[in-house]
Scaffold this active site. Structure first.
Site, PDB file in Angstrom:
ATOM      1  N   LYS A   1      41.375  47.405  23.850  1.00  0.00           N
ATOM      2  CA  LYS A   1      41.888  46.420  24.803  1.00  0.00           C
ATOM      3  C   LYS A   1      41.547  46.860  26.228  1.00  0.00           C
ATOM      4  O   LYS A   1      41.246  48.048  26.464  1.00  0.00           O
ATOM      5  CB  LYS A   1      43.404  46.306  24.635  1.00  0.00           C
TER       6      LYS A   1
ATOM      7  N   ARG B   1      59.633  44.483  23.319  1.00  0.00           N
ATOM      8  CA  ARG B   1      58.567  43.802  24.043  1.00  0.00           C
ATOM      9  C   ARG B   1      58.222  42.561  23.222  1.00  0.00           C
ATOM     10  O   ARG B   1      58.741  41.496  23.479  1.00  0.00           O
ATOM     11  CB  ARG B   1      57.372  44.756  24.202  1.00  0.00           C
TER      12      ARG B   1
ATOM     13  N   TYR C   1      42.063  53.515  59.233  1.00  0.00           N
ATOM     14  CA  TYR C   1      43.092  52.535  59.607  1.00  0.00           C
ATOM     15  C   TYR C   1      44.418  53.186  59.954  1.00  0.00           C
ATOM     16  O   TYR C   1      44.792  54.196  59.352  1.00  0.00           O
ATOM     17  CB  TYR C   1      43.322  51.561  58.448  1.00  0.00           C
TER      18      TYR C   1
ATOM     19  N   MET D   1      39.300  49.506  51.708  1.00  0.00           N
ATOM     20  CA  MET D   1      38.998  48.640  50.570  1.00  0.00           C
ATOM     21  C   MET D   1      37.766  49.121  49.791  1.00  0.00           C
ATOM     22  O   MET D   1      37.769  49.188  48.574  1.00  0.00           O
ATOM     23  CB  MET D   1      38.782  47.200  51.045  1.00  0.00           C
TER      24      MET D   1
END
Ligand SMILES: *Cc1c(COP(=O)(O)O)cnc(C)c1O
Length: 819
Positions: free
Chosen positions: A490, A586, A714, A763
């Site tokens: 998966k 779940r 930043y 990013m």
């Protein structure tokens, strides 16, 4: 040429049936590798995970007429395979080894045996290259060094060869004696002895003793006498040795100093009383050690210094490996540009064949060097191999292969040199196909690979397919013989790339695959995966696809079951898997659902429950052992009721990776392997036994010097507390490099050193403090890998390895490699 009758008398055994005399040319041990039925003898070997006897019928149908078997009633065998020669032996693997040993004994040439913990394959490849100007060398293909690989390697010996190099690897006591009998080395190299604990051995001493058995009859053993316990053992066994050492002046070759100088290492040494210096084209410790073994051999052979230097200069620094990756126009590349010999070509072609439904198959092939065969015979063999493997187009490059054009009857184009091919290269002529690029180093096929390359963005996730197989086998070794294995692929196989991993798992015959969503299953089917596939989160709108692609839904609620049966047809059958909730809370049925559940199932006999399962909430933590035990007990009870109500047996499974390690007594019928395959042992207790699978790496875009007090990035978070050198690397949070690694939490490895992240992760980039290192633009930076583990990194930002792996964005190129 050897005949079947001779084979029978060499390996002994009982001739169950002899139909006619046949030549023994190809030794076949894996049914998938059949290329030429004529001349092939199939040895049905019972391995840990498979049994060759299962493939007799298939091979017989494909035309194989010579079998060596262990099992079967003679009368039945004759009935089933009326036209085949059949030899029955006690142990087919031993028969193969005996045959190889007999073949080996026909040759009176120097045979160099190599063993040791690391470096066997590299030393073998380098020596073959270094000796090739004087010798026709035959060697093990890749790292064929096992009980099976060694006989197949030795079988390649031909009368023209003047020198042989075979490597031998063992994993438990008792194995080396057999390999010694097959290789019968006349000289040896013991590369080194690692301290890593080896599963099969009780001590380092035992490991040394076992490995030394390879050299019991050698005239000379090359080794580094700085390994003290190795030296003692060699001396005890009175093995005649050529020693090299950094510490002992009395060694035959005394290494006085190794000093890095740019991309080379200067070696100062004394040999026969003379002090000399040489440069080797590597700087890392492992390569230096490997190169020093080679130097010892070259010196012993009395080669002039200038000649040695010349040959060393031509050694290629890259690790020998084969890579697979996406390429232009929907093509897929198998990049095997390190060398090109017959054994290696056969292996690469096998890999090509095992990329199912990738469109047509093209091979770009250079001249083969150093085969030891007369050219004509060699290219006849190449043509036979290429054609038998169903290659549809050949692009052949090199003066020699071009000379034998006429031997190839498939569509083929010939070029004298790589440059000619590149001059005519037109990318539109390649579309949706698998392309094997296989060339000897001198042909510089990396230029061809480059022309096909798709993403040029420098960030890659490298996935080590050998490590995946190693981990798979580790978990398999924990399973009872009848326990089935389901593997979770998966989420893009935990971020590792989906169909490539699925393909490997299919090749290694796991029983089931599981994906999260139907699309993932569709994608696998479209890439030729035929294994049963369970879908964990099937939605009502995916049922059409699930049926169309023969996927098997997990059904976890009455709503879902009702939605599923609205679309079932009378005449078809459908496989489903029932999920039970035993405490994960779940998905899954609880006991109260059972009446409804079985009422519906009885109405729809075409819906077949093939398995019933549940999931442990805390298998990875010992803290939750009692809870896990409760879940298991409840599952056993509920599953028994499911079987009683259905009136038939179903496959029952509850263990995930951690569960396999922690609760071996509860394997039931199947286990579900996930994170462990990808190199993380979730309980933590057997992490050492797994190999790391993936390396995330990128490149340096720019290097700059900043002053004390300057800020980086930043929000000006990275404040330089001194003058610094920083490197901007091409990975950011959009690639999956978590922003929580900002400001010194994360590290990257540059030039082998750990360097902290400075400032906030951006990013698409982030900045690394590389003060003091000679870093330059274009250098490699590793974000995770063997020296910077997922477990450690996950801990540092309060998450789990699963998240780090699956976060690696799809824009990051996946490159798969095998050693
Ligand atoms: C993901 C998953 C697994 C595998 O778990 P690992 O911890 O990765 O071994 C097994 N079963 C189910 C139901 C899962 O969702």
């Amino acid at each position: 040429m050897l005949t079947f009758q001779q084979l029978a008398s060499i390996v002994k055994g009982t001739l169950v049936q002899f139909v006619q005399e046949l030549p023994v040319v190809h030794l076949l041990t894996d049914s998938r590798k059949l290329s030429q039925p004529t001349g092939s003898v199939f040895f049905a070997i019972k391995g840990k995970y498979n049994d060759g006897h299962k493939y007799l019928q298939q091979l017989y149908n494909q035309g194989v007429r010579a079998f060596v078997v262990e099992q079967g009633q003679p009368e039945e065998l004759k009935l089933q395979y009326p036209e085949a020669n059949i030899l029955q032996v006690k142990d087919s693997l031993q028969a193969l080894q005996k045959l190889a040993a007999w073949h080996r004994a026909q040759f009176n040439i120097p045979v160099l045996g190599i063993t040791g913990s690391n470096g066997k394959t590299i030393v073998k490849e380098w020596l073959a290259q270094l000796l090739s100007p004087d010798e026709l060398v035959v060697k093990s293909p890749r790292s064929y060094n096992s009980q099976l690989g060694v006989p197949l390697s030795v079988w390649q010996m031909e009368p023209n060869h003047s020198f042989a190099i075979f490597e031998a690897g063992v994993s438990q006591p008792g194995e080396m004696e057999k390999l010694q009998q097959v290789i019968q080395p006349t000289i040896g190299i013991f590369t080194n002895i690692g301290s890593a604990h080896d599963e099969g051995f009780i001590s380092r001493q035992q490991k040394i003793e076992e490995k030394l058995k390879l050299f019991k009859n050698v005239e000379l053993l090359f080794y580094c006498s700085d390994y003290e316990d190795l030296r003692n053992a060699v001396q005890t066994h009175k093995i005649n040795a050529f020693t090299w050492s950094r510490k002992q002046q009395q060694a035959d070759l005394h290494i006085k100093a190794t000093t890095p100088a740019g991309h080379r290492t200067i070696v100062v040494y004394t040999y026969k009383g003379e002090k000399q210096r040489l440069a080797i084209p590597f700087t890392d410790e492992a390569s230096i050690e490997n190169a020093l073994h080679c130097l010892a051999v070259l010196l012993y052979r009395n080669l002039p210094l200038a000649e040695i230097q010349d040959r060393l200069d031509r050694l290629h620094p890259i690790a020998m490996r084969l890579e697979m990756k996406e390429a232009i126009n929907g093509c897929y590349l198998i990049d095997d540009t390190y060398n090109n010999d017959l054994g290696g070509l056969a292996i690469a072609l096998d890999l090509l064949v095992n990329q199912p439904q990738r469109g047509s198959r093209t091979v770009i092939l250079s001249d083969l060097l150093e085969s030891g065969l007369p050219e004509e015979k060699l290219y006849a063999k190449v043509a036979e191999l290429v054609q038998a493997r169903g290659v549809e187009r050949l692009i052949a490059i090199g003066p020699t292969i071009s000379k034998y054009k006429n031997m190839f009857s498939l569509p083929a184009t010939f070029y004298a040199a790589t440059a000619d091919f590149l001059k005519h290269f037109n990318s539109t002529e390649f579309r949706n196909e698998v392309i094997l690029v296989k060339g000897a180093r001198v042909f510089e096929f990396e230029k061809i690979v480059h022309a096909f390359q798709q993403k040029v963005h420098g960030t890659v996730l490298e996935v080590n397919l050998d490590a995946l197989v190693h981990n798979l086998n580790f978990y398999r070794s924990k399973l009872a013989p009848d326990t089935k294995l389901m593997v979770m692929v998966k989420a893009f196989a935990y971020g590792s790339g989906s169909f490539e991993v699925a393909n490997l798992l299919q090749f290694h015959r796991v029983d089931y695959l599981t994906v999260a969503y139907a699309d993932e299953g569709v994608m696998l089917r479209e890439h030729g995966i035929t294994l049963p596939i369970m879908v964990m989160n099937p939605s009502a709108d995916s049922f059409a696809k699930i049926k169309q692609y023969n996927l098997e839904p997990e059904i976890y609620s009455m709503e879902l079951l009702r939605a599923f049966i609205t679309s079932v047809e009378e005449s078809a059958t459908y496989k489903i898997h029932l999920k039970l909730d035993t405490g994960m809370h779940r998905l899954g049925f609880v006991h109260e659902d059972f009446n409804d559940l079985f009422t519906v199932l009885q109405q729809y006999p075409q819906v077949q429950v093939v398995s019933v399962f549940s999931h442990l909430a805390g298998a990875d933590e010992a803290l939750h052992n009692d809870y896990s035990q409760l879940q298991i007990a409840q599952f056993r009870q509920m599953a028994a009721e499911v079987e009683a109500r259905l009136g038939s047996k179903v496959v029952k499974h509850i263990l995930n990776s951690a569960g396999i390690v922690r609760f071996p007594e509860h394997q039931l019928d199947m286990v579900r392997l996930g994170i462990g395959l990808y190199g993380v042992e979730a309980t933590g207790s057997e992490q050492e036994a797994l190999r790391p699978v993936s390396v995330l790496k990128t490149t340096v875009s720019q290097v700059k010097n900043i002053r004390q007090g300057d800020t980086v990035g930043y929000s000006r978070k990275g404040v330089a507390d001194a003058d610094k050198t920083i490197a901007t690397i091409a990975i950011g949070y959009a690639d999956g490099y978590d922003r929580r690694f900002s400001n010194g939490v994360g590290h990257a490895i540059l030039h082998g050193k750990r360097c902290p992240v400075i400032g906030n992760v951006c990013m698409d980039m982030c900045m690394i403090d590389v003060t003091g290192l000679p870093v330059k633009a274009g250098d490699e930076a590793i974000l995770f890998g063997p020296q910077l583990t997922l477990v450690e990194l996950a801990k540092s930002i309060g998450t789990i390895p699963y998240e780090l792996l699956t976060n690696v964005s799809t824009r990051v190129k996946r490159v798969f490699f095998a050693e």
